[in-house]
Design a protein around this motif. Structure first.
Motif, PDB file in Angstrom:
ATOM      1  N   ASP C  58      34.233  31.188  -5.020  1.00 25.12           N
ATOM      2  CA  ASP C  58      34.646  32.601  -5.169  1.00 25.12           C
ATOM      3  C   ASP C  58      36.163  32.679  -5.068  1.00 25.12           C
ATOM      4  O   ASP C  58      36.722  33.169  -4.076  1.00 25.12           O
ATOM      5  CB  ASP C  58      33.993  33.488  -4.102  1.00 25.12           C
ATOM      6  CG  ASP C  58      32.503  33.618  -4.297  1.00 25.12           C
ATOM      7  OD1 ASP C  58      32.081  34.280  -5.248  1.00 25.12           O
ATOM      8  OD2 ASP C  58      31.764  33.005  -3.503  1.00 25.12           O
ATOM      9  N   THR C  59      36.818  32.146  -6.073  1.00 24.12           N
ATOM     10  CA  THR C  59      38.266  31.970  -6.059  1.00 24.12           C
ATOM     11  C   THR C  59      38.960  32.948  -6.995  1.00 24.12           C
ATOM     12  O   THR C  59      38.469  33.192  -8.100  1.00 24.12           O
ATOM     13  CB  THR C  59      38.610  30.530  -6.498  1.00 24.12           C
ATOM     14  OG1 THR C  59      37.920  29.612  -5.639  1.00 24.12           O
ATOM     15  CG2 THR C  59      40.108  30.273  -6.435  1.00 24.12           C
ATOM     16  N   ILE C  60      40.083  33.475  -6.546  1.00 26.90           N
ATOM     17  CA  ILE C  60      40.888  34.347  -7.406  1.00 26.90           C
ATOM     18  C   ILE C  60      42.355  33.922  -7.319  1.00 26.90           C
ATOM     19  O   ILE C  60      42.846  33.574  -6.239  1.00 26.90           O
ATOM     20  CB  ILE C  60      40.705  35.845  -7.040  1.00 26.90           C
ATOM     21  CG1 ILE C  60      41.447  36.760  -8.026  1.00 26.90           C
ATOM     22  CG2 ILE C  60      41.105  36.133  -5.614  1.00 26.90           C
ATOM     23  CD1 ILE C  60      41.029  38.231  -7.944  1.00 26.90           C
ATOM     24  N   SER C  88      43.277  32.528  -3.500  1.00 27.02           N
ATOM     25  CA  SER C  88      42.462  33.034  -2.399  1.00 27.02           C
ATOM     26  C   SER C  88      41.002  32.748  -2.694  1.00 27.02           C
ATOM     27  O   SER C  88      40.542  32.917  -3.821  1.00 27.02           O
ATOM     28  CB  SER C  88      42.710  34.545  -2.279  1.00 27.02           C
ATOM     29  OG  SER C  88      41.975  35.118  -1.233  1.00 27.02           O
ATOM     30  N   ALA C  89      40.272  32.278  -1.678  1.00 30.98           N
ATOM     31  CA  ALA C  89      38.885  31.869  -1.911  1.00 30.98           C
ATOM     32  C   ALA C  89      38.018  32.122  -0.697  1.00 30.98           C
ATOM     33  O   ALA C  89      38.489  32.062   0.429  1.00 30.98           O
ATOM     34  CB  ALA C  89      38.828  30.396  -2.268  1.00 30.98           C
ATOM     35  N   ARG C  90      36.736  32.407  -0.943  1.00 32.16           N
ATOM     36  CA  ARG C  90      35.773  32.556   0.146  1.00 32.16           C
ATOM     37  C   ARG C  90      35.362  31.200   0.707  1.00 32.16           C
ATOM     38  O   ARG C  90      35.122  31.055   1.896  1.00 32.16           O
ATOM     39  CB  ARG C  90      34.517  33.304  -0.343  1.00 32.16           C
ATOM     40  CG  ARG C  90      34.725  34.745  -0.770  1.00 32.16           C
ATOM     41  CD  ARG C  90      35.075  35.641   0.409  1.00 32.16           C
ATOM     42  NE  ARG C  90      34.117  35.527   1.484  1.00 32.16           N
ATOM     43  CZ  ARG C  90      32.948  36.164   1.538  1.00 32.16           C
ATOM     44  NH1 ARG C  90      32.631  37.005   0.592  1.00 32.16           N
ATOM     45  NH2 ARG C  90      32.125  35.986   2.560  1.00 32.16           N
ATOM     46  N   PRO C 117      40.869  31.217   6.685  1.00 30.90           N
ATOM     47  CA  PRO C 117      39.834  32.038   7.315  1.00 30.90           C
ATOM     48  C   PRO C 117      38.614  31.190   7.647  1.00 30.90           C
ATOM     49  O   PRO C 117      38.345  30.187   6.993  1.00 30.90           O
ATOM     50  CB  PRO C 117      39.494  33.060   6.228  1.00 30.90           C
ATOM     51  CG  PRO C 117      39.904  32.417   4.946  1.00 30.90           C
ATOM     52  CD  PRO C 117      41.098  31.561   5.279  1.00 30.90           C
ATOM     53  N   ASP C 119      35.313  31.074   6.896  1.00 24.95           N
ATOM     54  CA  ASP C 119      34.421  31.734   5.959  1.00 24.95           C
ATOM     55  C   ASP C 119      33.439  30.697   5.405  1.00 24.95           C
ATOM     56  O   ASP C 119      32.879  29.929   6.186  1.00 24.95           O
ATOM     57  CB  ASP C 119      35.252  32.415   4.852  1.00 24.95           C
ATOM     58  CG  ASP C 119      34.513  33.563   4.161  1.00 24.95           C
ATOM     59  OD1 ASP C 119      33.279  33.608   4.229  1.00 24.95           O
ATOM     60  OD2 ASP C 119      35.172  34.413   3.554  1.00 24.95           O
ATOM     61  N   GLY C 127      37.459  29.243   4.146  1.00 29.25           N
ATOM     62  CA  GLY C 127      38.010  29.697   2.883  1.00 29.25           C
ATOM     63  C   GLY C 127      39.504  29.444   2.931  1.00 29.25           C
ATOM     64  O   GLY C 127      40.000  28.728   3.803  1.00 29.25           O
ATOM     65  N   SER C 128      40.266  30.040   1.997  1.00 36.91           N
ATOM     66  CA  SER C 128      41.709  29.808   2.028  1.00 36.91           C
ATOM     67  C   SER C 128      42.490  30.974   1.434  1.00 36.91           C
ATOM     68  O   SER C 128      42.004  31.692   0.562  1.00 36.91           O
ATOM     69  CB  SER C 128      42.075  28.526   1.276  1.00 36.91           C
ATOM     70  OG  SER C 128      41.435  28.474   0.023  1.00 36.91           O
ATOM     71  N   LEU C 129      43.698  31.124   1.954  1.00 42.72           N
ATOM     72  CA  LEU C 129      44.703  32.029   1.380  1.00 42.72           C
ATOM     73  C   LEU C 129      45.987  31.224   1.283  1.00 42.72           C
ATOM     74  O   LEU C 129      46.531  30.791   2.298  1.00 42.72           O
ATOM     75  CB  LEU C 129      44.934  33.249   2.279  1.00 42.72           C
ATOM     76  CG  LEU C 129      46.109  34.149   1.857  1.00 42.72           C
ATOM     77  CD1 LEU C 129      45.848  34.811   0.508  1.00 42.72           C
ATOM     78  CD2 LEU C 129      46.395  35.213   2.916  1.00 42.72           C
TER      79      LEU C 129
END
Lengths: 274, 274, 274
Positions: C58-60, C88-90, C117, C119, C127-129
């Protein structure tokens, strides 16, 4: 296919339910459908502390009329009260804090602790534990009831999809809960603009701040100001009209970006920020 | 509906399994059914470090007979041992710590690290990583085996529902694991009273402490003494009878409150606190 | 059973999909199937900041051509740039950091923030930012595109099962993302060996380090160097051949141990570490 087959399909679905097969979509809609908000408020509960429960966010509200002082010594409260109110939820921090903000405005009670577990049952955000104090159990019960009843409003601008969620909050006059949780100046308009996954929140914040002249209180992200949630979140304050306009601009871009990750995000209650 | 249709329903269900459709309820009961505790203990595993696995909590126990000193330098252990035991789980902190408490009592081993991930696969609580040290691999393997076998007891007072969970633990004589994890005085009775969402734990703690004269060691909540789990948890110590009585009183009120949030909470193994 | 019944089964399954019944296994395979990597990259999105999305994790990916300076003041970046890139990803920290490592090597951009995060949508990891900065929007968009396209490689050695996951990463020449996130010396070979639940990572690390002569940079675990994820993870550096050999040895023992907890772990993309 004939009617018999439709009955058969129904039977299979029932069979699945009995076997406990996960009916996710349904669960979700049930867990937050407005019509069912009160369906398990157990008025015959034998626990005197219970004030009420709400399916939305798996929320429970309680009141301890005279807390044990040995326990009070161990709680992390900003002020000692012997009458405690407790609002606790698996999903939802903003909605519960905003609801409690209304509750303390309406009653003679005070917020003395806000803690944000990393929960939401597999989602990207927080649950909440909020403690309030008061001098009279009826005040405190009344405050908890106000908060529970306000959740159907404050969940109005929470939008969920499989990929993430958005949350928008706005109040024309922040009180103690917004101040304790987000550093909002009391008596002024306050807005929260949040997106998950966190990167969406960064762009929402940028758009919101460019839209109207507001004060930026802080930006929270997975490693700063959250409990490792996957959220990007800006807290703003200022003139009521400007804050509202900024929140709406953030919502607009957030809905598009999260929608670009798959399905359309949906709210479970009517939007309240207009 | 005739027999043919029953067969058809069966077929659909099989089809679903093949397609990997989530059969949540079933998963859960399987994952903790006592009869299946040992069903994937893979005795033919080619990994010499493996001691055993348990479906309950997705638990694995291992022993490293001679840990690499470069790795040992980077581990966060309270004491250097070259023989390491490892107990690791997706769900369960209390049950694993209590089981390890029995294990170190029964063997010549010592707890050297306890870490609590925020896990439980979407639930409200913790998983666990527990390291023990010893002088002899057979001691360490034996300790890990004791811990694995004790899980069916220490999961006995863990109660789950869709809305949250409760956990109760009691020992008449705390040892090194309870001391390291919860600050329990060794040799004395110790009790843990925990509810999720966290607010339930606040009321359980208040009720428990009012019931019997015990020492309150600490109260853990989402922002204090947990890894942002959605739990309220009191640690108590003192006279064995009083601690037991307090734990039971906390359990009683917790079961009612969590039940008021929807379905009746259930344990996967028989309750051991009587 | 005849053809009619097959159609009926199909109908039931469709009914389930419509009702939103969780089709977990399918979700998972869809969420990461290589063929569908680009299926919801919405080229007609009205949001100019969008660069692209990927179902995997779930990456944007986004680019802000000129970030508001009030927001920039509140971001936790190591260096001020007015052109920001956002990944950013879940689900997924290592895969996104490694993908960004390639991206900054290939473009005139720099990593200025990495946040993890807790997640993975109920899984055991992060997840990641990730924020990058640049002087030109086209550079930054290009970097985000490289990162998005590299995910199908860097997810190649992520193995999932119901009980946990493994992650292996390797680069012959670490750059800014690996340095910022893991302390990897730039220009040298770097390897990541990770297992969940965390105990599996301890044994993987021990095996890896014993296999080849490498530098152990650090060991991350639930309470140290993670955001309370249920992972054990060693970061290694050194000679390219040795690092690769160590990573492969860790992978081998990890696959066996995680397999001993139930089903065989599977990767969604072809393994890239050979």
């Amino acid at each position: 296919m004939d009617k018999n087959n439709d009955a058969l399909v129904e039977k299979v679905l029932n069979e699945m339910m009995k076997k406990g097969i996960s009916v996710k979509g349904e669960d979700q809609s049930k867990s937050s459908g407005g019509l069912q908000m009160n369906d398990f408020l157990n008025s015959t509960s034998a626990v005197p502390e219970l004030v009420g429960t709400r399916k939305i966010g798996d929320t429970i509200g309680m009141c301890i009329p005279s807390v044990d002082s040995l326990l009070l010594d161990q709680l992390h409260v900003t002020k000692r009260y012997s009458v405690l109110g407790v609002l606790s939820a698996r999903s939802g921090a903003g909605p519960h804090i905003m609801a409690m903000d209304e509750a303390v405005k309406a009653t003679n009670t005070e917020v003395i602790d806000i803690e944000l577990p990393r929960d939401t049952k597999g989602g990207a955000g927080h649950g909440s534990l909020i403690l309030i104090g008061g001098y009279d159990p009826s005040d405190v019960r009344s405050a908890i009831n106000v908060a529970l009843d306000t959740l159907s409003t404050t969940f109005g601008d929470v939008y969920n999809s499989a990929a993430g969620h958005l949350e928008l909050q706005f109040t024309a006059r922040a009180a103690g809960a917004c101040h304790a949780a987000f550093g909002a100046p009391e008596g002024k308009a306050y807005g929260l603009i949040c997106g998950a996954p966190a990167g969406i929140g960064v762009v929402m914040a940028d758009t919101a701040i460019k839209t109207a002249s507001v004060n930026v209180l802080s930006f929270a992200s997975p490693a700063h100001g959250t409990s490792f949630s996957n959220e990007g979140m800006v807290h703003i304050s200022g003139d009521s009209g400007a804050v509202r306009q900024a929140v709406k601009a953030g919502r607009e871009v957030g809905l598009k970006l999260l929608g670009d990750m798959g399905e359309k995000p949906v709210n479970d209650f009517p939007s309240y920020i207009k």
